[in-house]
Design a protein around this motif. Structure first.
Motif, PDB file in Angstrom:
ATOM      1  N   GLY A 184       0.804  -1.200  -0.134  1.00 40.42           N
ATOM      2  CA  GLY A 184      -0.096   0.025   0.016  1.00 40.42           C
ATOM      3  C   GLY A 184       0.830   1.021   0.064  1.00 40.42           C
ATOM      4  O   GLY A 184       1.956   1.379  -0.185  1.00 40.42           O
ATOM      5  N   LEU A 206      -3.067   1.123   3.864  1.00 39.50           N
ATOM      6  CA  LEU A 206      -1.928   0.103   3.683  1.00 39.50           C
ATOM      7  C   LEU A 206      -3.135  -1.360   3.644  1.00 39.50           C
ATOM      8  O   LEU A 206      -4.004  -1.503   4.168  1.00 39.50           O
ATOM      9  N   HIS A 207      -2.277  -2.529   3.225  1.00 41.76           N
ATOM     10  CA  HIS A 207      -2.884  -3.738   3.117  1.00 41.76           C
ATOM     11  C   HIS A 207      -1.904  -4.839   3.722  1.00 41.76           C
ATOM     12  O   HIS A 207      -0.812  -4.633   3.526  1.00 41.76           O
ATOM     13  N   GLU A 264      -7.333  -4.631   4.946  1.00 39.70           N
ATOM     14  CA  GLU A 264      -6.929  -3.296   4.700  1.00 39.70           C
ATOM     15  C   GLU A 264      -7.091  -2.644   6.201  1.00 39.70           C
ATOM     16  O   GLU A 264      -7.848  -2.581   6.965  1.00 39.70           O
TER      17      GLU A 264
END
Length: 790
Positions: A94, A126-127, A144
């Protein structure tokens, strides 16, 4: 998979973190996240289990502007499948993954490696995913989460539009709004008091104040006077953290100017003024200035000056200079020290733009007194008139008086005056002047017809002071005397046509006279009395300064005389009258029927009578007809029984024979053919023209015997009786012809003999349309018709 964070700053996060820790302690320190799984056991059928998920935190916080030596710890990722043997691998993807944010793939700890600025980026998405390190297969679905940058108070308030320039009218009420200022803070307004701004005034008290919340600046005093102080500099401060200690601040400057209002009336510095003006000042010139002071500016200080009273109201005038706001005193009438030595004026100066809010401070005008002292000046002589007009007759002798000019010294000394003529032009040398009396006389003999008017300039100076000179224009008109005889207005070219009738106007003449209308406007025309009566032309005075020339003959011939001279006498109506004689030349010309001149040169008869074929044919035809008549006449004479010639022995009457051919066609006395005409046309022609009768015809004694009521037999008897009683008739055996058809014929007489003396209906105008070959024939018949008319 569980996500833990140590950054539980806010109270809510603290509570959540506490629940997370307690719940994790009850399950061996982890939050399990389950997912749908499918087991394949030998000998058993497929069993579906409901997926179980633990609590998943989807948001982390990281402080901005971290300045520590070590990376800032953000949080921790942990999967329920992680047994702590290192078989689980954590992957972070991400925004900022691997650069700003790094993760320990074994423990799941996340750190921030750079200092972040919330004002540039507020959060990152972000992931996270946990995979089996041996098989690289995901153990859980991808999760996520968001890392928010937590704000700190690192931005001070700013005034983006400053510094400010603003105006406010003077004498405004206290609390009048001047301006609203606004400061902006880049910090997060939703978190804490970092962006909460309050305003305060650092400079500008006690004249102005500012609202802490809105930033509105207002006046803080009553009746702020621009004339006392015009400009103010006010400093405004904006401080965040709601103004608490430790907050950041910014400031700006506001420049405030008080604008003018008409709150000050005009005032003259003095109540009495004195001005000196010489009596030689020119009318219309400015002789002085005066000014009233006004503390206001612009249109509020505009004023108008007027003279309200005083003995000099009609002598002086005052106007206002818009630039300097001064009163300009001008002279309306000339000053004379000998008549009046001073004047008093009361002058008022008043504002033109009033503000009724301040009328209690008035009146907005002021008055002062001005005394004008007239100064004595030695002035040049003054003529009694601004200009003179004089007259003198032409041809007057040199030295003839024309007129007199008079001037005097206007000063009290009353000095003697000397006169002279300015010889600036040639006209000034035609006259002289007596230096003492001012009498103007002629210096030459004038001719009005050459120059009817003269303009000269006469000057006068004081004998005691010759430099003081005054001038006056003098116009001299030259009067006319009758010294020019009249003359013909032009050289006349007079033409008379050959076929002109008696009494016809052939020319109108006019005359001119160089003298004016009093001596030459009435002209009289006449023929020269010293000559005998002119048989060809006569002159008729038209009584309008013109005369007409008329013909006296019936016909003119170019071959006989082509030019005539006519002397004409012209006299005017002057005293004494003058006259002149002129000779007019009259040319004889051949003209068309409409009067247009064809030619004025003398021509031979044959050439003018018919060189064309048509004219020759006409003449030959006439000759043939005449020959036929002669032959017929001879035949008739031979057919009579008695001889034509009477024997000498015949005692009845002696016949005297004259061997005379006669005068041709123009001889109208040879034979009278009236007896052969119709009696209706010949009732007035009873006398024979060859021999004048001595007795009257019988028809005169018998008025009852009208021609309209008799027949042919009675007519013949009447003619026989007239012939028997008339001793002058031819012998009894002479031929008597009576061309009479009778009274009862509706067609009337068709004899050609009757057309000789009666008005014929035959119109020969068509001969003019036959072309140039028949032009002469048309002219001949046109002349015959003209003679008949005459």
């Amino acid at each position: 998979m569980r996500i833990t964070s140590t950054s539980c700053i806010c109270p809510v996060l603290v509570c959540l973190c506490f629940v997370q820790r307690c719940y994790g302690a009850a399950h061996h320190g982890s939050i399990k996240v389950t997912r749908n799984q499918t087991k394949h056991i030998e000998g058993e059928t497929e069993v579906h289990h409901r997926p179980k998920r633990g609590w998943v935190w989807n948001q982390f916080f990281v402080l901005e502007e971290h300045m520590g030596p070590d990376p800032q710890y953000v949080g921790k990722l942990h999967s329920n499948s992680d047994k702590g043997d290192g078989s689980v691998k954590y992957i972070l993807t991400g925004e900022g993954a691997g650069t700003i944010f790094i993760i320990d793939d074994t423990t799941g700890d996340i750190h921030s490696t750079k200092s972040l600025d919330r004002e540039q980026k507020t959060h990152y998405v972000l992931h996270a995913q946990a995979i089996d390190r041996r098989t690289n297969k995901p153990l859980e679905p991808e999760s996520e989460f968001i890392i928010k940058v937590q704000d700190i108070n690192d931005n001070a308030p700013k005034f983006t539009d400053g510094p400010y320039i603003v105006t406010v009218p003077e004498m405004s009420e206290m609390g009048t709004s001047v301006l609203q200022v606004t400061a902006t803070d880049a910090d997060d307004p939703t978190y804490g008091n970092s962006a909460r701004v309050v305003y305060s005034i650092l400079q500008g008290q006690p004249y102005f104040s500012v609202d802490p919340k809105t930033g509105v600046i207002r006046t803080a005093l009553h009746n702020m006077d621009r004339e006392a102080r015009e400009h103010y500099s006010v400093v405004i401060q904006a401080k965040d953290m709601a103004g608490q200690v430790g907050g950041l601040s910014g400031s700006t400057t506001v420049n405030i100017t008080l604008t003018d209002v008409n709150d000050n009336p005009p005032r003259f510095p003095q109540k009495h003024y004195q001005l000196y003006v010489p009596e030689s000042a020119q009318v219309g010139s400015a002789v002085g200035k005066i000014k009233a002071n006004d503390a206001d500016t612009g249109s509020n200080a505009d004023m108008k000056y007027t003279i309200i009273n005083g003995d000099g109201v009609g002598v002086f005038s005052i106007s206002t200079d818009k630039e300097t706001r001064e009163g300009i005193l001008s002279l309306k009438k000339p000053l004379n020290y000998e008549k009046k030595k001073s004047y008093t004026l009361n002058i008022e100066g008043a504002n033109t733009h009033l503000d009724f809010r301040f009328s209690h401070l008035g009146p907005f005008k002021d008055v002062t007194m001005l005394k004008v002292i007239v100064g004595d000046v030695d002035e040049p002589p003054l003529f009694t008139m601004p200009s003179y007009v004089m007259e003198v007759y032409e041809n007057a002798k040199i030295g003839t008086p024309v007129g007199t000019v008079t001037a005097h010294d206007p000063d009290a000394a009353n000095s003697l005056v000397r006169y002279f003529i300015d010889h600036n032009t040639e006209e000034d040398r035609y006259f002289t002047i007596d230096a003492s009396t001012g009498t103007i006389k002629t210096a030459k003999i004038f001719d009005r017809e050459e120059t009817p008017w003269y303009n000269i300039t006469v000057a006068a100076s004081e004998i005691d002071n010759p430099r003081l000179v005054s001038h006056v224009p003098v116009g001299v008109r030259i009067l006319d005397v009758n010294d020019n005889p009249p003359e013909l207005a032009t050289d006349y070219d007079i033409v008379v046509c050959e076929n002109t009738k008696p009494g016809q106007v052939i020319q109108t003449i006019a005359a001119t006279d160089k003298d004016n209308s009093a001596n030459g406007a009435r002209f009289h025309f006449s023929l020269d009395e010293g000559l005998s009566l002119n048989p060809n032309f006569t002159l008729r005075n038209n009584e309008d300064n013109t005369a007409s020339i008329l013909t006296r003959r019936r016909r003119y011939s170019r071959t006989t005389q082509d030019i005539y001279y006519l002397p004409v006498l012209i006299s005017d109506g002057g005293v004494p009258p003058l006259s002149s004689s002129s000779t007019l030349t009259i040319r004889v010309c051949a003209c068309e029927r409409d009067g247009r001149v064809r030619t004025c040169h003398a021509e031979a008869f044959l050439s003018s009578a018919g060189l064309s074929t048509g004219a020759l044919i006409a003449i030959l035809l006439c000759v043939v007809i005449l020959l036929a008549i002669v032959v017929l006449f001879i035949t008739l004479r031979r057919s009579k029984k008695e001889p034509l010639i009477i024997s000498e022995e015949d005692v009845r009457e002696n016949v005297v024979t004259y061997d005379d051919e006669g005068g041709g066609e123009e001889d109208t006395e040879a034979f009278d053919i009236t007896a052969l005409r119709n009696p209706s046309a010949a009732e007035e022609l009873k006398y024979r023209r060859d021999v004048r009768p001595e007795v009257k015809p019988l028809s005169r004694h018998h008025p009852s015997s009208s021609l309209d009521s008799i027949d042919v037999q009675e007519f013949i008897k009447q003619r026989l009786a007239e012939a028997d009683l008339d001793p002058s008739v031819p012998p009894y055996d002479s031929l008597q012809t009576y061309a009479y058809e009778g009274h009862r014929s509706e067609a009337g007489s068709i004899s050609s003999l009757d057309s000789a003396t009666t008005h014929s209906d035959q119109d020969y105008n068509y001969l003019g349309d036959w072309g140039p070959e028949f032009k002469k024939l048309a002219e001949l018949y046109g002349e015959i018709e003209s003679e008949r008319t005459t």
